[in-house]
Design an enzyme around this catalytic site. Sequence first.
Site, PDB file in Angstrom:
ATOM      1  N   GLY A   1       0.802  -1.216   0.000  1.00 28.24           N
ATOM      2  CA  GLY A   1       0.000   0.000   0.000  1.00 28.24           C
ATOM      3  C   GLY A   1       0.830   1.258   0.000  1.00 28.24           C
TER       4      GLY A   1
ATOM      5  N   CYS B   1      13.093   4.798  -4.785  1.00 31.16           N
ATOM      6  CA  CYS B   1      12.120   4.492  -5.835  1.00 31.16           C
ATOM      7  C   CYS B   1      12.743   4.527  -7.225  1.00 31.16           C
ATOM      8  CB  CYS B   1      10.913   5.433  -5.767  1.00 31.16           C
ATOM      9  SG  CYS B   1      10.031   5.348  -4.196  1.00 31.16           S
TER      10      CYS B   1
END
Length: 363
Positions: free
Chosen positions: A292, A312
């Site tokens: 999530g 990321c």
Amino acid sequence: MQQLMQHLLLYPKRCSFITTSYSEARRVKQNNFSSICHITTHRSNSTHSTNNITNNSAYVRSALSAGPIPYQKGWAWQQVLLNRRMNYMRMQEKQETSPDGNYTEQDKDWILMFEHQPVYTLGRGATEDYLTFLDNEADGGLEKRTRLSRKYRGEDASRLNIDRFQKHNTSGTADNPTAEQDDVDKLSNQSICKQPVLAPNGSPIYRIERGGEVTYHGPGQLVMYPLLNLKQPNYQQDLHWYLRQIEEVIIRTLLHFDIKSNRDDINTGVWVGKNKIAAVGVSASKWITTHGLALNVSPNLEHFDKDIITPCGIEERGVTSISEVLRGTSSDHCPSLNEVADVALKCFGEVFHVDVTEGRPIR
């Protein structure tokens, strides 16, 4: 299917997810899933579909009162609840009968709330190249890269082993919390590599099954794992829609604290200016979601240092937090993790049009 994969690979660095069958992958294309970089598909032998039951509630299981917990414990909670629900669905398919309309503990939507101990995780298809500290290793990080490789399955693989979980038969339910906790503890202990790869700051690194690249979790960061059945009528069987809904929850939460944030046209997550304040990475199995969001409230941002990782996988961007954004402003007071969690749950209910109901806390 080959044409779909070629089409999706044209859009790098956006997000990735797991779906469960080739028919679902084709449905993704029909839903204009043009911003996904790749799909991992799993064949399904099932020829039946579970009958839908309308469920307008999501039940919260929170471990925030326990303080930071090991990452593998939060991961195990997801897998135990997912496995229990999928067992229930398989039972319904095998019996080919409609459920009686009563939502059992096995077939609920859950929202898990955690604060983790320091850890780095790599998504299923993530590259080790974004672990920048490996470049300074004597062997160029070859041994650690091997242990973190997405294809490596040795006993010393630094991963949370979903393969072992698939052989794990959970027995506990929310009505039997002792057995439920035993299942979580057993899976947590069975799945973990006893000597994981460590970052220079001593934090363990694991490869897991979510989409996305490398990210950090740790104290001062709010982690929310919704386990939703997207086949339910109040949702959409569309992971692009789901990702955008999760981002909207974050944006509304931040606005409550007078922080204006935005999406990015290319990269997932939520941003304040050029800096990421919340990461989003999801997985789904038979349209039941796991993993999530991770919202930076007041973490130690040194853990995102680019000498350790490229967060990321985005080299030209930075990382920020609620505490950092509010510092020196008229609202120079960082809310607590619990305060942010309360607002996030309220916003979750608004965005997904569900009643958010408090469940038994996780100890």
